[in-house]
Design a protein around this motif. Structure first.
Motif, PDB file in Angstrom:
ATOM      1  N   LYS A 178       0.851  -1.334   0.136  1.00 22.44           N
ATOM      2  CA  LYS A 178      -0.018  -0.089   0.044  1.00 22.44           C
ATOM      3  C   LYS A 178       0.980   1.273   0.101  1.00 22.44           C
ATOM      4  O   LYS A 178       0.586   2.231  -0.548  1.00 22.44           O
ATOM      5  N   LYS A 179       1.768   1.171   0.831  1.00 23.01           N
ATOM      6  CA  LYS A 179       2.690   2.474   1.098  1.00 23.01           C
ATOM      7  C   LYS A 179       3.520   2.693  -0.514  1.00 23.01           C
ATOM      8  O   LYS A 179       3.776   3.856  -1.004  1.00 23.01           O
ATOM      9  N   ARG A 180       3.860   1.475  -1.184  1.00 25.50           N
ATOM     10  CA  ARG A 180       4.709   1.504  -2.368  1.00 25.50           C
ATOM     11  C   ARG A 180       3.553   2.322  -3.481  1.00 25.50           C
ATOM     12  O   ARG A 180       4.085   3.014  -4.214  1.00 25.50           O
ATOM     13  N   LYS A 181       2.275   1.794  -3.403  1.00 29.80           N
ATOM     14  CA  LYS A 181       1.303   2.495  -4.220  1.00 29.80           C
ATOM     15  C   LYS A 181       1.349   3.897  -3.985  1.00 29.80           C
ATOM     16  O   LYS A 181       1.103   4.628  -5.065  1.00 29.80           O
ATOM     17  N   ILE A 182       1.310   4.329  -2.744  1.00 26.97           N
ATOM     18  CA  ILE A 182       0.939   5.796  -2.359  1.00 26.97           C
ATOM     19  C   ILE A 182       2.230   6.506  -2.803  1.00 26.97           C
ATOM     20  O   ILE A 182       2.147   7.494  -3.704  1.00 26.97           O
ATOM     21  N   ASN A 183       3.633   5.970  -2.479  1.00 26.03           N
ATOM     22  CA  ASN A 183       4.659   6.667  -3.089  1.00 26.03           C
ATOM     23  C   ASN A 183       4.793   6.654  -4.686  1.00 26.03           C
ATOM     24  O   ASN A 183       5.137   7.730  -5.093  1.00 26.03           O
ATOM     25  N   LYS A 184       4.222   5.687  -5.064  1.00 29.97           N
ATOM     26  CA  LYS A 184       4.122   5.766  -6.872  1.00 29.97           C
ATOM     27  C   LYS A 184       3.098   6.850  -7.277  1.00 29.97           C
ATOM     28  O   LYS A 184       3.723   7.591  -8.264  1.00 29.97           O
ATOM     29  N   ARG A 185       2.044   6.898  -6.578  1.00 29.17           N
ATOM     30  CA  ARG A 185       1.016   7.987  -6.954  1.00 29.17           C
ATOM     31  C   ARG A 185       1.567   9.337  -6.483  1.00 29.17           C
ATOM     32  O   ARG A 185       1.518  10.440  -7.574  1.00 29.17           O
ATOM     33  N   LEU A 234       5.675  18.572  -0.479  1.00 28.51           N
ATOM     34  CA  LEU A 234       6.147  17.517   0.486  1.00 28.51           C
ATOM     35  C   LEU A 234       5.997  17.707   1.990  1.00 28.51           C
ATOM     36  O   LEU A 234       5.456  17.142   2.808  1.00 28.51           O
ATOM     37  N   LEU A 235       6.270  19.003   2.405  1.00 30.55           N
ATOM     38  CA  LEU A 235       6.331  19.416   3.807  1.00 30.55           C
ATOM     39  C   LEU A 235       4.921  19.500   4.102  1.00 30.55           C
ATOM     40  O   LEU A 235       4.412  19.040   5.229  1.00 30.55           O
ATOM     41  N   LEU A 236       3.987  19.991   3.260  1.00 30.13           N
ATOM     42  CA  LEU A 236       2.577  20.229   3.545  1.00 30.13           C
ATOM     43  C   LEU A 236       1.974  18.794   3.730  1.00 30.13           C
ATOM     44  O   LEU A 236       1.093  18.515   4.586  1.00 30.13           O
ATOM     45  N   TYR A 237       2.606  17.864   2.926  1.00 26.00           N
ATOM     46  CA  TYR A 237       2.041  16.243   3.027  1.00 26.00           C
ATOM     47  C   TYR A 237       2.388  15.663   4.629  1.00 26.00           C
ATOM     48  O   TYR A 237       1.504  15.147   4.945  1.00 26.00           O
ATOM     49  N   LYS A 238       3.670  16.098   5.086  1.00 22.67           N
ATOM     50  CA  LYS A 238       4.124  15.528   6.006  1.00 22.67           C
ATOM     51  C   LYS A 238       3.382  16.151   7.332  1.00 22.67           C
ATOM     52  O   LYS A 238       2.947  15.683   8.124  1.00 22.67           O
ATOM     53  N   MET A 239       3.020  17.449   7.156  1.00 18.01           N
ATOM     54  CA  MET A 239       2.608  18.325   8.064  1.00 18.01           C
ATOM     55  C   MET A 239       0.833  17.902   8.177  1.00 18.01           C
ATOM     56  O   MET A 239       0.191  18.263   9.315  1.00 18.01           O
ATOM     57  N   LYS A 260      -0.250  15.036   7.921  1.00 20.91           N
ATOM     58  CA  LYS A 260      -0.335  13.408   8.305  1.00 20.91           C
ATOM     59  C   LYS A 260      -0.577  12.505   6.851  1.00 20.91           C
ATOM     60  O   LYS A 260      -1.648  11.980   6.951  1.00 20.91           O
ATOM     61  N   GLY A 261       0.212  13.005   5.836  1.00 17.47           N
ATOM     62  CA  GLY A 261      -0.141  12.407   4.532  1.00 17.47           C
ATOM     63  C   GLY A 261      -1.313  12.450   3.826  1.00 17.47           C
ATOM     64  O   GLY A 261      -1.854  11.720   2.887  1.00 17.47           O
ATOM     65  N   SER A 262      -1.881  13.859   3.847  1.00 16.64           N
ATOM     66  CA  SER A 262      -2.993  14.249   3.268  1.00 16.64           C
ATOM     67  C   SER A 262      -2.521  14.519   1.814  1.00 16.64           C
ATOM     68  O   SER A 262      -1.813  15.540   1.518  1.00 16.64           O
ATOM     69  N   GLU A 263      -3.019  14.028   0.985  1.00 17.87           N
ATOM     70  CA  GLU A 263      -2.575  14.122  -0.661  1.00 17.87           C
ATOM     71  C   GLU A 263      -3.542  15.116  -0.892  1.00 17.87           C
ATOM     72  O   GLU A 263      -2.966  16.171  -2.030  1.00 17.87           O
ATOM     73  N   LYS A 264      -4.488  15.440  -0.509  1.00 17.14           N
ATOM     74  CA  LYS A 264      -5.264  16.589  -1.016  1.00 17.14           C
ATOM     75  C   LYS A 264      -4.660  17.920  -0.677  1.00 17.14           C
ATOM     76  O   LYS A 264      -4.546  18.984  -1.478  1.00 17.14           O
ATOM     77  N   SER A 265      -3.902  17.907   0.511  1.00 10.33           N
ATOM     78  CA  SER A 265      -2.938  19.199   0.983  1.00 10.33           C
ATOM     79  C   SER A 265      -1.892  19.151  -0.323  1.00 10.33           C
ATOM     80  O   SER A 265      -1.480  20.578  -0.875  1.00 10.33           O
ATOM     81  N   LEU A 266      -1.221  17.945  -0.523  1.00 12.01           N
ATOM     82  CA  LEU A 266      -0.258  18.242  -1.680  1.00 12.01           C
ATOM     83  C   LEU A 266      -0.529  18.650  -2.994  1.00 12.01           C
ATOM     84  O   LEU A 266      -0.108  19.608  -3.659  1.00 12.01           O
ATOM     85  N   ILE A 267      -1.964  18.115  -3.337  1.00 10.75           N
ATOM     86  CA  ILE A 267      -2.365  18.495  -4.793  1.00 10.75           C
ATOM     87  C   ILE A 267      -2.822  19.757  -4.472  1.00 10.75           C
ATOM     88  O   ILE A 267      -2.663  20.647  -5.582  1.00 10.75           O
ATOM     89  N   SER A 268      -3.563  20.355  -3.438  1.00  8.40           N
ATOM     90  CA  SER A 268      -4.085  21.673  -3.224  1.00  8.40           C
ATOM     91  C   SER A 268      -3.053  22.708  -3.762  1.00  8.40           C
ATOM     92  O   SER A 268      -2.910  23.743  -4.298  1.00  8.40           O
ATOM     93  N   TYR A 269      -1.630  22.398  -3.188  1.00  7.47           N
ATOM     94  CA  TYR A 269      -0.429  23.301  -3.368  1.00  7.47           C
ATOM     95  C   TYR A 269       0.274  23.111  -4.862  1.00  7.47           C
ATOM     96  O   TYR A 269       0.257  24.033  -5.457  1.00  7.47           O
ATOM     97  N   LEU A 270       0.576  21.851  -5.352  1.00 12.89           N
ATOM     98  CA  LEU A 270       1.159  21.855  -6.345  1.00 12.89           C
ATOM     99  C   LEU A 270       0.258  22.116  -7.630  1.00 12.89           C
ATOM    100  O   LEU A 270       0.727  22.661  -8.573  1.00 12.89           O
ATOM    101  N   PHE A 271      -0.945  22.121  -7.434  1.00 12.95           N
ATOM    102  CA  PHE A 271      -1.662  22.266  -8.782  1.00 12.95           C
ATOM    103  C   PHE A 271      -2.637  23.568  -8.699  1.00 12.95           C
ATOM    104  O   PHE A 271      -3.773  23.703  -9.243  1.00 12.95           O
ATOM    105  N   ASN A 272      -2.264  24.466  -7.803  1.00 16.32           N
ATOM    106  CA  ASN A 272      -2.884  25.853  -7.582  1.00 16.32           C
ATOM    107  C   ASN A 272      -2.442  26.378  -8.558  1.00 16.32           C
ATOM    108  O   ASN A 272      -1.264  26.725  -8.985  1.00 16.32           O
TER     109      ASN A 272
END
Lengths: 251, 442
Positions: B5-12, B138-143, B145-157
């Protein structure tokens, strides 16, 4: 230890008041800086600005002036006193055929403002300036005589841009040149000069610029300057001046 | 199973980052003409081992000499803290290998330049900026707790993509700010102070977080704030002192710079439209409005710091409120500056989501983007592809219409800022979109 704990407890308790107190200090500092600005509104306004660019080519001598217009038209004279051109308008470009007489380098530029006047909403105070350009065997010298008759706090900023070939150098007297700019094809020199107050006249006496104390000499030196040699490259010299004056009273 | 599962998340995550990088690199040939001249000059200067501050000083003297063209006491060139110099020095040297004789022909002050630069320069200049974007995500993702939404919200703003790929280096400063927050939360105080200092040395705004971090110690009755401030000060001094004259000139310029961008203080444009005399305009632009700007900045920031020093809320919220307040009182608030709010908004939405907050934060970047589209206008960023003025100024509105639209955007933007700040202070907004939605539903 106990004092430290008490102090931090107090600091923590009153931190909001301390911040507000600090803001008063900052505002006071700002106001102290602002009051003179309000009293002497022209403080930040720079006066006396001009720029000249000279280009010498095999066939042409070009001089461009960006400067003031008005009744006081600066003139460019031959050493014999013959008027070469009068700078008219904010921007003037003079292009002369230089193929037969390269001695157009050899001239006197004179700009004298004998009384205060305003051009383009910029206050120009009394100043006199004379620039003598002389062509010598292997060098050109620019000699500046500058006289400010009433200003006590005059700062002159000069920026010199100079394109030259490997055989030519530009030397300055009395001017500090920025370091690490040796032997570049395209060099800018920026110098900032504080004009010595002893150059200013006292009382209402107007000194003639002709008798002004020597102030600044720029020497353009090139091996191939003699007229019978061809110019291998364009020699271009741009000089910019900004005379910053702190006005003592409003216009 | 868990490993899979972790590998899948990392790949995503990897694919998402790759996509974000792809979009940004596809846009690197878009540029703001005036700013590109600065980046071009920076690369040429650094390649010749010349300080960009020296060029800034020289250009400034020239600008003063060509006063007839515009009332410029400073030339808009490299007027930033010095961190970009060590960041870009190796990249400029690499650029110099391919373009050893590159020169910059600077335009006259107040005249738009249209520099034509090699694609390599765009790539090398934007590389650290784009990587900083990934770092923030990546920092937002960590901060969160692994929310992909946070990462996407920033990267694709859209504003983040546009600013980083086509405009400014704000994401580098924002990266250091978020990193400082991340390290602070993990009690790595010295490293946090170093990161914050790097942020300030990149662009000034992260310094406004320093009092918040210090207050956090003071509230806990700890003297560690002295050590934190000292580390910050020492690192900053280490970078600033070698360039002291240039940094001083830059700060002088920023201090007296006429207000511009998303600020109500840029009223001199109205005076300009009303044909005010040059003398009045000079006084307004270079004396009165900058002085008012300093006044608002001191008063506004002091009030927010004093208020937050007594408020029991998370550090993240405090930083968000600080930078919202900064946006309200800043006299120079350009569109890229809004980028600093976005990571903090994402953190806030993750922790305390509400419909109102979501739309307030969306409006931050939407209005800033709208301002850029009309103000620059957006089509001018295309000049790397065409110099056809018809295309470059396609979005240019008539002067009066443009003024009205931009003023409306500024007013709306400030209403949204105030509304967002009040929402954070009182826990509910003055103007509630949620309430409006409920009413519409009924």
């Amino acid at each position: 230890m106990k004092i430290g704990k008490t102090a931090i407890r107090h600091l923590s308790k009153h931190i909001d008041k301390i911040i507000i107190g600090l803001s008063y200090v900052l505002l006071s500092i700002m106001l102290l800086g602002l009051v003179p600005g309000i009293l002497y509104q022209e403080k930040l306004v720079e006066v006396g600005i001009w720029q000249e660019t000279r280009e010498i080519r095999n066939d042409n001598f070009i001089v461009r002036y960006y400067m003031n217009s008005g009744d006081n038209k600066p003139t460019v004279l031959t050493p014999g006193g013959e008027e070469l051109l009068a700078v008219d308008g904010l921007e003037s470009t003079i292009e002369k055929d230089n193929s037969s007489h390269r001695n157009l380098w050899d001239h006197i530029f004179r700009n004298v403002a004998a009384s205060s006047f305003i051009i383009h909403d910029i206050a120009w105070d009394n100043y006199q300036m004379m620039q003598t350009v002389r062509l010598w065997e292997k060098q050109v010298t620019f000699e500046y005589k500058f006289l400010s008759t009433e200003n006590e706090n005059v700062q002159l900023a000069l920026s010199l841009k100079h394109r030259y070939d490997n055989y030519s150098t530009l030397t300055f007297d009395n001017v500090k040149i920025n370091e690490n700019q040796e032997n570049k094809l395209f060099v800018r020199y920026a110098v900032k000069l504080e004009l010595d107050n002893t150059f200013t006249a006292t009382g209402n006496v107007r000194y003639s610029v002709d008798n002004a104390l020597y102030w600044l000499r720029l020497t353009f030196y090139a091996e191939n300057i003699p007229a019978d040699n061809n110019w291998h490259d364009v020699a271009r010299l741009t000089m910019s001046y900004s005379l910053i004056e702190r006005k003592q009273s409003q216009e | 199973m868990l490993k899979n599962k972790k590998r899948k998340i990392n790949k995503r995550l990897f694919l998402l980052i790759l996509l974000a990088l792809g979009i940004r690199f596809a846009l690197i040939n878009l540029n703001h003409p005036l700013d590109l001249q600065t980046w071009h000059g920076l690369f040429v200067d650094l390649n010749q081992n010349k300080s960009p501050y020296t060029t800034f000083e020289e250009l400034t003297y020239e600008a003063r000499a060509t006063q007839g063209v515009g009332w410029s006491r400073y030339y808009m060139y490299f007027a930033y803290p010095p961190m970009l110099i060590p960041i870009y020095y190796p990249l400029a040297k690499l650029y110099g290998v391919f373009y050893p004789n590159d020169q910059v022909n600077f335009s006259i002050a107040n005249v738009d330049p249209y520099p034509q630069v090699p694609l390599l320069l765009n790539f090398l200049f934007k590389l650290p900026i784009i990587l900083a974007d990934v770092g923030i995500a990546l920092l937002l993702y960590k901060m969160t707790k692994g929310s992909e939404k946070s990462l996407i919200s920033y990267l694709f703003n859209p504003l983040v993509i546009f600013v980083s790929a086509a405009w400014m280096f704000d994401s580098i400063a924002a990266f250091f700010l978020v990193l400082a927050l991340y390290l602070f939360e993990r009690k790595r105080y010295n490293l946090s102070a170093v990161a914050l200092s790097f942020g300030f040395l990149t662009k000034v705004f992260p310094i406004f977080a320093l009092p918040i971090f210090c207050i956090e110690f003071i509230r806990k009755k700890s003297w560690k704030f002295i050590r934190y401030a000292l580390v910050f000060g020492l690192i900053s001094a280490l970078f600033i002192l070698p360039f002291w004259t240039g940094v001083k000139l830059s700060f002088e310029y920023q201090n007296v710079r006429e207000p511009s961008g998303l600020t109500p203080l840029s009223v001199h444009f109205i005076a300009m439209e009303l044909d005010a005399s040059q003398s009045t305009l000079n006084q307004l632009e270079y004396v009165i409005l900058p002085a008012l700007g300093s006044f608002f900045l001191i008063v506004g920031m002091s009030l927010i710091y004093a208020y937050l020093s007594k408020k029991e809320i998370s550090l993240r919220q405090k930083l968000l409120m600080t930078f919202i307040a900064y946006c309200i009182v800043s006299k120079n608030l350009h569109e890229p500056h809004i980028l600093m709010l976005i990571p903090l908004c994402i953190l806030e939405l993750h922790e305390r989501y509400s419909f109102d907050k979501k739309w307030q934060y969306r409006l931050f970047w939407m209005l800033a983007f709208a301002y850029a589209i009309i103000g620059v206008p957006l089509t001018r960023f295309l000049y790397g592809y065409t110099l056809d003025m018809g295309i470059l100024y396609l979005f240019e509105l008539p002067m009066l219409a443009k003024g009205i639209v931009l003023a409306s955007v500024v007013v709306t933007f400030h209403l949204v800022l105030w509304n967002a700040l009040i929402t954070l202070i009182r826990g509910r907004p003055v103007i509630s979109l949620e309430g409006l939605r409920q009413r519409l539903k009924r």
